[in-house]
Design a protein around this motif. Structure first.
Motif, PDB file in Angstrom:
ATOM      1  N   VAL A   1      54.615  49.322  -1.642  1.00 18.64           N
ATOM      2  CA  VAL A   1      53.908  50.607  -1.665  1.00 18.64           C
ATOM      3  C   VAL A   1      52.417  50.412  -1.398  1.00 18.64           C
ATOM      4  CG1 VAL A   1      53.258  52.561  -3.123  1.00 18.64           C
ATOM      5  CG2 VAL A   1      55.595  51.651  -3.218  1.00 18.64           C
ATOM      6  N   ALA A   2      51.818  49.460  -2.110  1.00 12.99           N
ATOM      7  CA  ALA A   2      50.370  49.260  -2.008  1.00 12.99           C
ATOM      8  C   ALA A   2      49.946  48.849  -0.603  1.00 12.99           C
ATOM      9  CB  ALA A   2      49.912  48.211  -3.023  1.00 12.99           C
ATOM     10  N   LYS A   3      50.771  48.064   0.068  1.00 13.07           N
ATOM     11  CA  LYS A   3      50.412  47.558   1.396  1.00 13.07           C
ATOM     12  C   LYS A   3      51.011  48.389   2.531  1.00 13.07           C
ATOM     13  CE  LYS A   3      49.721  43.022  -0.591  1.00 13.07           C
ATOM     14  NZ  LYS A   3      49.973  41.563  -0.569  1.00 13.07           N
ATOM     15  N   LYS A   4      51.621  49.513   2.151  1.00 13.10           N
ATOM     16  CA  LYS A   4      52.195  50.443   3.127  1.00 13.10           C
ATOM     17  C   LYS A   4      53.097  49.718   4.117  1.00 13.10           C
ATOM     18  CE  LYS A   4      48.331  53.672   2.681  1.00 13.10           C
ATOM     19  NZ  LYS A   4      47.226  54.403   3.377  1.00 13.10           N
ATOM     20  N   ALA A   5      53.911  48.832   3.575  1.00 15.31           N
ATOM     21  CA  ALA A   5      54.813  48.050   4.422  1.00 15.31           C
ATOM     22  C   ALA A   5      55.961  48.922   4.922  1.00 15.31           C
ATOM     23  CB  ALA A   5      55.372  46.870   3.617  1.00 15.31           C
ATOM     24  N   ARG A   6      56.429  48.591   6.106  1.00 12.07           N
ATOM     25  CA  ARG A   6      57.612  49.275   6.656  1.00 12.07           C
ATOM     26  C   ARG A   6      58.835  48.676   5.969  1.00 12.07           C
ATOM     27  NH1 ARG A   6      56.777  47.635  12.628  1.00 12.07           N
ATOM     28  NH2 ARG A   6      56.081  45.797  11.468  1.00 12.07           N
ATOM     29  N   PHE A   7      59.587  49.539   5.305  1.00 13.00           N
ATOM     30  CA  PHE A   7      60.609  49.098   4.351  1.00 13.00           C
ATOM     31  C   PHE A   7      62.010  49.517   4.786  1.00 13.00           C
ATOM     32  CE2 PHE A   7      63.222  50.039   0.591  1.00 13.00           C
ATOM     33  CZ  PHE A   7      63.172  48.831  -0.093  1.00 13.00           C
ATOM     34  N   ALA A   8      62.957  48.593   4.644  1.00 12.47           N
ATOM     35  CA  ALA A   8      64.354  48.888   4.964  1.00 12.47           C
ATOM     36  C   ALA A   8      65.256  48.377   3.857  1.00 12.47           C
ATOM     37  CB  ALA A   8      64.743  48.238   6.295  1.00 12.47           C
ATOM     38  N   THR A   9      66.387  49.022   3.716  1.00  8.54           N
ATOM     39  CA  THR A   9      67.448  48.527   2.849  1.00  8.54           C
ATOM     40  C   THR A   9      68.763  49.080   3.360  1.00  8.54           C
ATOM     41  OG1 THR A   9      68.130  48.161   0.553  1.00  8.54           O
ATOM     42  CG2 THR A   9      67.314  50.355   1.109  1.00  8.54           C
ATOM     43  N   GLY A  10      69.863  48.770   2.674  1.00 10.87           N
ATOM     44  CA  GLY A  10      71.176  49.095   3.199  1.00 10.87           C
ATOM     45  C   GLY A  10      71.708  50.446   2.767  1.00 10.87           C
ATOM     46  N   THR A  11      72.698  50.909   3.495  1.00  6.13           N
ATOM     47  CA  THR A  11      73.340  52.183   3.201  1.00  6.13           C
ATOM     48  C   THR A  11      73.900  52.200   1.785  1.00  6.13           C
ATOM     49  OG1 THR A  11      73.979  52.406   5.515  1.00  6.13           O
ATOM     50  CG2 THR A  11      75.139  53.790   3.918  1.00  6.13           C
ATOM     51  N   GLY A  12      73.435  53.155   0.964  1.00  3.45           N
ATOM     52  CA  GLY A  12      73.942  53.284  -0.392  1.00  3.45           C
ATOM     53  C   GLY A  12      73.449  52.234  -1.365  1.00  3.45           C
ATOM     54  N   TYR A  13      72.526  51.366  -0.942  1.00  5.28           N
ATOM     55  CA  TYR A  13      72.060  50.310  -1.826  1.00  5.28           C
ATOM     56  C   TYR A  13      71.239  50.885  -2.988  1.00  5.28           C
ATOM     57  CZ  TYR A  13      73.101  46.458   1.471  1.00  5.28           C
ATOM     58  OH  TYR A  13      73.711  45.543   2.282  1.00  5.28           O
ATOM     59  N   ALA A  14      71.359  50.268  -4.159  1.00  5.83           N
ATOM     60  CA  ALA A  14      70.544  50.650  -5.305  1.00  5.83           C
ATOM     61  C   ALA A  14      69.061  50.426  -5.031  1.00  5.83           C
ATOM     62  CB  ALA A  14      70.962  49.850  -6.529  1.00  5.83           C
ATOM     63  N   GLN A  15      68.763  49.537  -4.076  1.00  6.40           N
ATOM     64  CA  GLN A  15      67.362  49.238  -3.770  1.00  6.40           C
ATOM     65  C   GLN A  15      66.615  50.449  -3.188  1.00  6.40           C
ATOM     66  OE1 GLN A  15      69.904  47.079  -3.229  1.00  6.40           O
ATOM     67  NE2 GLN A  15      69.238  45.568  -4.752  1.00  6.40           N
ATOM     68  N   ILE A  16      67.349  51.437  -2.697  1.00  2.00           N
ATOM     69  CA  ILE A  16      66.701  52.678  -2.248  1.00  2.00           C
ATOM     70  C   ILE A  16      65.963  53.306  -3.426  1.00  2.00           C
ATOM     71  CG2 ILE A  16      67.079  55.009  -1.357  1.00  2.00           C
ATOM     72  CD1 ILE A  16      69.618  53.909   0.048  1.00  2.00           C
ATOM     73  N   GLN A  17      66.686  53.476  -4.522  1.00  2.00           N
ATOM     74  CA  GLN A  17      66.072  54.106  -5.680  1.00  2.00           C
ATOM     75  C   GLN A  17      65.016  53.215  -6.321  1.00  2.00           C
ATOM     76  OE1 GLN A  17      66.803  57.325  -6.437  1.00  2.00           O
ATOM     77  NE2 GLN A  17      65.014  57.179  -7.786  1.00  2.00           N
ATOM     78  N   HIS A  18      65.220  51.899  -6.276  1.00  2.00           N
ATOM     79  CA  HIS A  18      64.203  50.995  -6.807  1.00  2.00           C
ATOM     80  C   HIS A  18      62.868  51.217  -6.096  1.00  2.00           C
ATOM     81  CE1 HIS A  18      67.471  47.877  -8.160  1.00  2.00           C
ATOM     82  NE2 HIS A  18      67.446  48.950  -8.906  1.00  2.00           N
TER      83      HIS A  18
END
Length: 305
Positions: free
Chosen positions: A167-184
């Motif tokens: 968030v702080a470094k405004k990085a371009r972020f990806a994760t997988g379909t339905g992954y819990a990491q979306i909410q993280h």
């Protein structure tokens, strides 16, 4: 497993060196085999804890719902069922008097609906235990625990070590379909509409290597597996994501229909014996699990949030 996104996953991916097309072809072939000759079972009696275990013993085979994800449950290059969950299922169900396991591949998000519509007998996919899922299925106690980690470019040029960094470094972020990491990521302040959602960690690795994103988030297990043969990317040190302001350690487990508590309880008895003897770790270790992933977490505590 984490903040819920319906049937979200931690990880839910595939091995480095496997093309997605080849893996999906293997899954499709196994699915055709798994479907052949399989009839649906009758709804179990909720008052007795279910009769599925008795039927499985009589049939000599249990159908496993898998999601084609390494290292949890997948079809290998030789078309054989493997992964930590199927191998653990083989060991436990043999102890329960069921000699054979049969894969029924599906998408991760279809595992709980498929289980409850009786397309297979148990979810064997390393599924995270979450309060939301506990309203739909009953879980065995976790057979492993896991932290999050990132796939980043070699040398981690943006210094991304947790979601706050993203968030702080405004990085371009990806994760997988339905992954819990979306909410993280969302919990850390990342805008959900800005997240690139890809099918799995192989696609995530490709996105990082191609420079389309700065970081792909998954479990420590899957991220370290997917970068093994990469010359351009690496996995970061595992970390506990913050959920409601507190570090969260997720646990993955087998899932059963809510009526099948008798089978779940019998499964748990054998699971705990394997934990006590050290056999559980010997089964999981070939799939990249370490002592750090062994756990005494219970489904009850994870279901409570």
């Amino acid at each position: 497993m984490a903040p819920p996104l319906g049937n979200d996953r931690h990880t839910s991916g595939h091995t480095p060196g496997h093309t997605r097309r080849a893996l999906l072809a293997g899954v499709a072939a196994a699915g055709a085999l798994g479907a052949a000759g399989c009839s649906r079972v009758a709804t179990a009696s909720a008052t007795s804890g279910g009769e599925l275990l008795d039927r499985l013993k009589a049939q000599g085979v249990v159908r496993l719902g898998i999601a084609g994800e390494i290292p949890f449950g997948y079809i290998d290059k030789q078309g054989q069922l493997t992964g930590e969950a199927p191998k653990l299922a083989e060991a436990i169900f043999k102890r329960l008097g069921v000699d054979r396991v049969q894969p029924v591949p599906t998408e991760f998000g279809s595992l709980i609906p498929g289980l409850n519509s009786q397309q297979f007998d148990v979810v064997a996919a390393g599924m995270y235990v979450t309060p939301e899922r506990c309203e739909q299925v009953v879980f065995a106690d976790p057979d492993y625990q896991v932290l999050d980690a990132f796939v980043v470019r070699k040398g981690n040029p943006k210094g991304l070590h947790d979601y706050k960094d993203v968030v702080a470094k405004k990085a371009r972020f990806a994760t997988g379909t339905g992954y819990a990491q979306i909410q993280h990521a969302v919990d850390a302040g990342y805008k959900q509409s800005d997240i690139l959602i890809v099918p799995d960690q192989v696609a995530g690795l490709n996105a990082v290597e191609a420079g389309r994103v700065d970081v792909f988030a998954g479990t420590a297990l899957t991220t370290r597996a997917v970068v093994k043969k990469s010359a351009k990317a690496e996995s970061t040190t595992p970390f506990a994501p913050l959920v409601d302001g507190k570090p969260r350690v997720d646990g993955g487990a087998f899932a059963f229909r809510p009526t099948e508590t008798k089978l779940r309880d019998a499964f748990n008895v054998e699971l705990h014996q394997l934990k006590k003897s050290g056999e559980l770790f010997r089964i999981l270790r070939p799939f990249g699990f370490t002592k750090a992933e062994m756990t005494d977490l219970t489904a009850k505590e994870l279901c409570s949030g």
